[in-house]
Design a protein around this motif. Structure first.
Motif, PDB file in Angstrom:
ATOM      1  N   THR A   1      -7.001   2.681   4.332  1.00  0.00           N
ATOM      2  CA  THR A   1      -6.032   1.644   3.946  1.00  0.00           C
ATOM      3  C   THR A   1      -5.681   1.707   2.457  1.00  0.00           C
ATOM      4  N   LEU A   2      -6.517   2.421   1.688  1.00  0.00           N
ATOM      5  CA  LEU A   2      -6.250   2.485   0.247  1.00  0.00           C
ATOM      6  C   LEU A   2      -4.901   3.154  -0.020  1.00  0.00           C
ATOM      7  N   ARG A   3      -4.605   4.237   0.720  1.00  0.00           N
ATOM      8  CA  ARG A   3      -3.341   4.939   0.471  1.00  0.00           C
ATOM      9  C   ARG A   3      -2.147   4.084   0.912  1.00  0.00           C
ATOM     10  N   LEU A   4      -2.336   3.280   1.982  1.00  0.00           N
ATOM     11  CA  LEU A   4      -1.238   2.404   2.405  1.00  0.00           C
ATOM     12  C   LEU A   4      -1.033   1.286   1.371  1.00  0.00           C
ATOM     13  N   LEU A   5      -2.135   0.724   0.891  1.00  0.00           N
ATOM     14  CA  LEU A   5      -2.048  -0.349  -0.119  1.00  0.00           C
ATOM     15  C   LEU A   5      -1.326   0.131  -1.373  1.00  0.00           C
ATOM     16  N   LEU A   6      -1.663   1.339  -1.799  1.00  0.00           N
ATOM     17  CA  LEU A   6      -1.132   1.808  -3.086  1.00  0.00           C
ATOM     18  C   LEU A   6       0.268   2.408  -2.972  1.00  0.00           C
ATOM     19  N   THR A   7       0.814   2.446  -1.757  1.00  0.00           N
ATOM     20  CA  THR A   7       2.237   2.797  -1.649  1.00  0.00           C
ATOM     21  C   THR A   7       3.094   1.528  -1.703  1.00  0.00           C
TER      22      THR A   7
ATOM     23  N   THR B   1       4.870   9.092  -3.616  1.00  0.00           N
ATOM     24  CA  THR B   1       4.541   7.682  -3.398  1.00  0.00           C
ATOM     25  C   THR B   1       3.559   7.142  -4.446  1.00  0.00           C
TER      26      THR B   1
ATOM     27  N   LEU C   1       0.556   8.108  -5.183  1.00  0.00           N
ATOM     28  CA  LEU C   1      -0.873   8.150  -4.865  1.00  0.00           C
ATOM     29  C   LEU C   1      -1.593   9.206  -5.691  1.00  0.00           C
TER      30      LEU C   1
ATOM     31  N   ASP D   1      -3.501   4.168   9.033  1.00  0.00           N
ATOM     32  CA  ASP D   1      -4.716   3.353   9.027  1.00  0.00           C
ATOM     33  C   ASP D   1      -4.436   1.946   8.522  1.00  0.00           C
TER      34      ASP D   1
ATOM     35  N   PHE E   1       0.726  -6.791   4.822  1.00  0.00           N
ATOM     36  CA  PHE E   1       1.435  -5.730   4.097  1.00  0.00           C
ATOM     37  C   PHE E   1       2.858  -6.151   3.713  1.00  0.00           C
TER      38      PHE E   1
END
Lengths: 291, 310
Positions: free
Chosen positions: A99-105, B51, B53, B87, B101
């Motif tokens: 979830t870290l990569r989703l959060l930081l996008t 993005t 990251l 995820d 989100f």
């Protein structure tokens, strides 16, 4: 920032893992209360065996304040593990879940994200300490009643009057919260370096055990570093239960024998928290999210 | 027209390994940009740099005309992304995940709009169920709902068909086409399923070992005149002789134990099929062999020889 903080607190308290620590504290205190309620007299007799020949003590020795002190002495050594369970999982757990990569996008700054997570960790730590206080102090006051607090130190005894105790516990719990926040900040920092929480949890505990051993070893070589180790200052809460005496050796109600030690220890702990947070921000700014 | 995404000399090094090496490309608005490469080619690293990251070692990323390094927050407000696996929080429901989100994306959607979003990806009836019990396909659909919840202009999908069944793959394909044609969104999509990319992409980029190999639209990259077709009949020798005497003679390449090889324009394949029927050649199969996959292997694999076209 406020939205981020709310979301982080919400996430912490929706996770089953969070409640392990609350359940563990409840269980441990419950066992201590159960044991002392059933067999408290023998425990007091054992505790007082060396001084009963020289002084006579009357009243309810095993009162709520006394039980709370026993609980704190036993539990505050182990609470860091319970703190680390959540604190060391804050970033590594997100990396592990992906979830870290989703959060930081999402359009949030890394600094704000990290500080919000850190604040949420502190809220968890504080609530755990409040829960400890409710069970260890207030519940014990209800179960065992209140009276004077009799403490056996290594070379002397301290007798605190009933009306001079409660504020000391407030101070002790506040100090313990600061000490546990230092542990949380360390766990939080270590959680940045792993993609699963086991490593940071074990590393946090290992560092605490290692530094605690250094703090307690009476080897002159280590005496230079001891004042700078946060583990040296984590037991500073006990200072609240040392009272000043006058020339006639009479206790002065409402006093602390070494108040500056408390201030000094609190400052060292606070400095560690700030240091760990600043390192966390610096590391996280440059971190590539590869999980 | 100003490109929506402009990448200039983008480089990423991990120690001694150069994952992305001076990569430059641009993405036009309202297009589907297909990002192709073998595993380890640098696709995911590039997408993660797009993005925010991963920090680039050097190079420039401009999105919506703004530098990502300087305007990351403003840019990310207009981007929806699904990076690798979708995820989400397993201990939360689909609805709670989407709401969480959405708030992180800077919007406060109503319950109706969230349910509508879930309905669009076919998850309305599972809105209150915890994600832990979802299949991979359902998680993928939820991931896409999360990527789209704030109505972004640019959608980045990294390997979106991974782990999906044929119906799920078709759904993703239709969604990408819908996003471009109906909603005028720009989509960057990476995949190792080249046939999927071929069907949706308006522009293609092939990278290998972090470097650009080819860029252009599908018809530019894949010359339809170079389609190699293999046809199998009950009697290949007889069929070969009949075709030698027909107007298809110039296209004949060779005869193999598996069938007859022709090199034709892809658009001629229906006419070829009709001729075979007209010439009373009993056909078992007719397969165009020179796909984008062959092309991809040609340009990325050292020493690769397309045995059919030689």
């Amino acid at each position: 920032m406020w939205t981020l903080f709310q979301i982080e607190v919400y996430k912490i308290f929706r996770r089953p893992r969070t409640y392990i620590a609350f359940a563990a504290i409840t269980g441990l205190i419950g066992i201590i209360q159960f044991g002392l309620k059933l067999d408290g007299a023998q425990y007091v007799e054992f505790m007082m065996r060396d001084i009963t020949s020289s002084i006579t003590i009357e009243g309810n020795i095993l009162n709520g304040y006394q039980v709370c002190y026993i609980v704190l002495q036993v539990l505050l050594v182990h609470v860091p593990l319970l703190i680390a369970l959540v604190a060391a999982d804050m970033i590594s757990g997100e990396a592990n879940m992906g979830t870290l990569r989703l959060l930081l996008t999402k359009p949030i700054s890394r600094d704000a994200f990290l500080v919000a997570k850190f604040m949420a960790t502190m809220v968890y730590t504080l609530l755990l300490l409040i829960w400890l206080a409710i069970l260890a102090l207030f519940l014990n006051m209800l179960i065992f009643g209140t009276d004077d607090l009799f403490l056996l130190k290594s070379s002397y005894v301290v007798l605190l009057r009933e009306n001079d105790i409660f504020w000391r516990y407030c101070g002790a719990f506040a100090f313990a919260a600061l000490a546990m926040s230092t542990v949380a900040a360390l766990g939080f920092l270590l959680s940045l370096f792993a993609n699963n929480s086991i490593g940071p949890i074990v590393a946090t505990m290992s560092i605490i055990v290692f530094l605690t051993i250094l703090s307690t070893l009476n080897i002159p070589l280590f005496s230079y570093v001891k004042p700078y180790l946060f583990t040296t200052h984590m037991i500073g809460w006990k200072e609240f239960f040392d009272i000043k005496v006058n020339a006639s050796n009479e206790a002065l109600s409402g006093t602390i024998q070494h108040p500056m030690r408390i201030v000094q220890s609190a400052l060292v702990l606070l400095a560690h928290i700030v240091l760990f947070l600043l390192i966390s921000i610096w590391v996280f700014r440059k971190k590539d999210i590869l999980s | 027209m100003q490109p929506l995404v402009k990448i200039t000399a983008l480089t990423k090094q991990f120690g001694h390994l150069t994952a992305v090496d001076h990569l430059s490309f641009s993405v036009e608005p309202a297009s589907v940009y297909g990002f192709l490469g073998q595993n380890g080619a640098g696709k995911s690293t590039t997408i993660r740099m797009l993005t925010g990251l991963i920090m680039p070692s050097s190079g420039e990323i401009e999105i919506f005309g703004l530098s990502l390094a300087k305007h990351k927050k403003e840019i990310l407000k207009q981007i929806g992304a699904v990076i690798e696996k979708p995820d989400v929080y397993q201990y939360l429901s689909a609805y709670d995940n989407l709401q969480l989100f959405a708030r992180l994306s800077g919007i406060r959607p109503t319950r109706v709009s969230l349910m509508d979003q879930l309905a669009q990806v076919g998850l309305a009836d599972r809105a209150k169920d915890k994600v832990a019990g979802f299949s991979q396909g359902m998680k993928q659909r939820l991931g896409i709902a999360i990527a789209l919840v704030h109505q972004p202009q640019l959608i980045i999908l990294d390997e979106p068909t991974n782990g999906l069944d044929p119906q799920g793959i078709a759904d993703i394909r239709h969604l990408i086409i819908h996003l471009r044609t109906e909603l005028k969104k720009t989509v960057i999509v990476s995949s190792h399923l080249l046939s999927e990319i071929e069907q949706v992409a308006t522009q293609l980029l092939i990278i290998h070992k972090g470097k650009k190999v080819k860029e252009g639209n599908a018809s530019e990259l894949f010359d339809p005149a170079q389609t190699v077709v293999q046809l199998s009949t009950e009697q290949n020798e007889t069929a070969w002789a009949v075709l030698q005497a027909s107007s298809w003679q110039p296209y004949l390449q060779r005869i193999t134990p598996e069938g007859i090889i022709l090199k034709v324009d892809r658009r001629q394949i229906p006419a070829l099929h009709q001729s075979l029927v007209h010439l009373q050649i009993p056909l078992i199969s007719l397969q165009p062999r020179h796909s984008l996959e062959d092309y991809f292997l040609q340009v990325t694999t050292p020493g690769y020889v397309d045995t059919l076209s030689n």
